[in-house]
Design a protein around this motif. Structure first.
Motif, mmCIF file in Angstrom:
data_model
loop_
_atom_site.group_PDB
_atom_site.id
_atom_site.type_symbol
_atom_site.label_atom_id
_atom_site.label_comp_id
_atom_site.label_asym_id
_atom_site.label_seq_id
_atom_site.Cartn_x
_atom_site.Cartn_y
_atom_site.Cartn_z
ATOM 1 N N TRP A 287 0.822 -1.211 0.000
ATOM 2 C CA TRP A 287 0.000 0.000 0.000
ATOM 3 C C TRP A 287 0.853 1.256 0.000
ATOM 4 C CZ3 TRP A 287 -4.315 -0.234 -2.081
ATOM 5 C CH2 TRP A 287 -5.198 -1.286 -1.886
ATOM 6 N N LEU A 288 1.968 1.233 0.713
ATOM 7 C CA LEU A 288 2.853 2.399 0.705
ATOM 8 C C LEU A 288 3.478 2.601 -0.672
ATOM 9 C CD1 LEU A 288 4.566 2.054 4.191
ATOM 10 C CD2 LEU A 288 2.848 3.737 3.495
ATOM 11 N N THR A 289 3.828 1.511 -1.331
ATOM 12 C CA THR A 289 4.362 1.604 -2.692
ATOM 13 C C THR A 289 3.293 2.140 -3.645
ATOM 14 O OG1 THR A 289 5.882 -0.221 -2.245
ATOM 15 C CG2 THR A 289 5.436 0.298 -4.560
ATOM 16 N N ALA A 290 2.082 1.659 -3.499
ATOM 17 C CA ALA A 290 0.977 2.158 -4.336
ATOM 18 C C ALA A 290 0.763 3.653 -4.097
ATOM 19 C CB ALA A 290 -0.298 1.377 -4.047
ATOM 20 N N ALA A 291 0.892 4.097 -2.842
ATOM 21 C CA ALA A 291 0.752 5.527 -2.534
ATOM 22 C C ALA A 291 1.834 6.334 -3.243
ATOM 23 C CB ALA A 291 0.812 5.760 -1.023
ATOM 24 N N LEU A 292 3.050 5.825 -3.223
ATOM 25 C CA LEU A 292 4.154 6.520 -3.903
ATOM 26 C C LEU A 292 3.899 6.597 -5.404
ATOM 27 C CD1 LEU A 292 7.008 7.755 -4.044
ATOM 28 C CD2 LEU A 292 7.873 5.411 -4.238
ATOM 29 N N ILE A 293 3.520 5.495 -5.992
ATOM 30 C CA ILE A 293 3.298 5.463 -7.442
ATOM 31 C C ILE A 293 2.165 6.412 -7.838
ATOM 32 C CG2 ILE A 293 2.487 4.004 -9.351
ATOM 33 C CD1 ILE A 293 4.050 1.685 -7.930
ATOM 34 N N THR A 294 1.061 6.370 -7.109
ATOM 35 C CA THR A 294 -0.060 7.239 -7.456
ATOM 36 C C THR A 294 0.272 8.708 -7.199
ATOM 37 O OG1 THR A 294 -1.105 6.808 -5.299
ATOM 38 C CG2 THR A 294 -1.837 5.468 -7.178
ATOM 39 N N HIS A 295 1.091 8.971 -6.202
ATOM 40 C CA HIS A 295 1.526 10.352 -5.949
ATOM 41 C C HIS A 295 2.383 10.859 -7.112
ATOM 42 C CE1 HIS A 295 2.947 13.910 -3.937
ATOM 43 N NE2 HIS A 295 4.197 13.484 -3.988
ATOM 44 N N VAL A 296 3.302 10.028 -7.571
ATOM 45 C CA VAL A 296 4.152 10.415 -8.702
ATOM 46 C C VAL A 296 3.300 10.634 -9.951
ATOM 47 C CG1 VAL A 296 5.972 9.579 -10.263
ATOM 48 C CG2 VAL A 296 6.259 9.370 -7.786
ATOM 49 N N LEU A 297 2.309 9.781 -10.185
ATOM 50 C CA LEU A 297 1.415 9.968 -11.336
ATOM 51 C C LEU A 297 0.644 11.280 -11.234
ATOM 52 C CD1 LEU A 297 0.017 6.354 -11.797
ATOM 53 C CD2 LEU A 297 1.617 7.568 -13.296
#
Length: 93
Positions: A70-80
């Motif tokens: 979930w933390l990785t998904a948060a990072l990816i969606t933040h970068v997007l």
């Protein structure tokens, strides 16, 4: 109140408010004919939703890979989200 936190249900409650926010933003767009489009709303709110789900995983004692996911998904969606905003700011006005 303690039970809400121990069970992770507090996060579920917060996510209900996020859904209500999405509904309100879409209704405003439809009613006024302007505002954020659905993709912009999704990229705006997705990192926060992922962080909420990471919090829920931590509160409920989920295995560490779930929290890390979930933390990785948060990072990816933040970068997007940043990428989309950056591209929009580069367009001539």
């Amino acid at each position: 109140m303690q039970g809400l936190f121990e069970s992770g249900r507090i996060v579920d409650l917060a996510l209900v408010f996020v859904v209500l926010e999405v509904v309100a933003l879409l209704a405003l767009r439809r009613r006024r004919g302007r505002g954020l489009n659905p993709a912009a709303i999704a990229t705006l709110l997705a990192p926060g939703v992922c962080l909420f789900l990471a919090l829920r995983a931590a509160l409920t004692g989920a295995p560490w890979p779930v929290l890390a996911g979930w933390l990785t998904a948060a990072l990816i969606t933040h970068v997007l989200d940043l990428w989309a905003r950056w591209r929009a700011s580069d367009r001539p006005q």
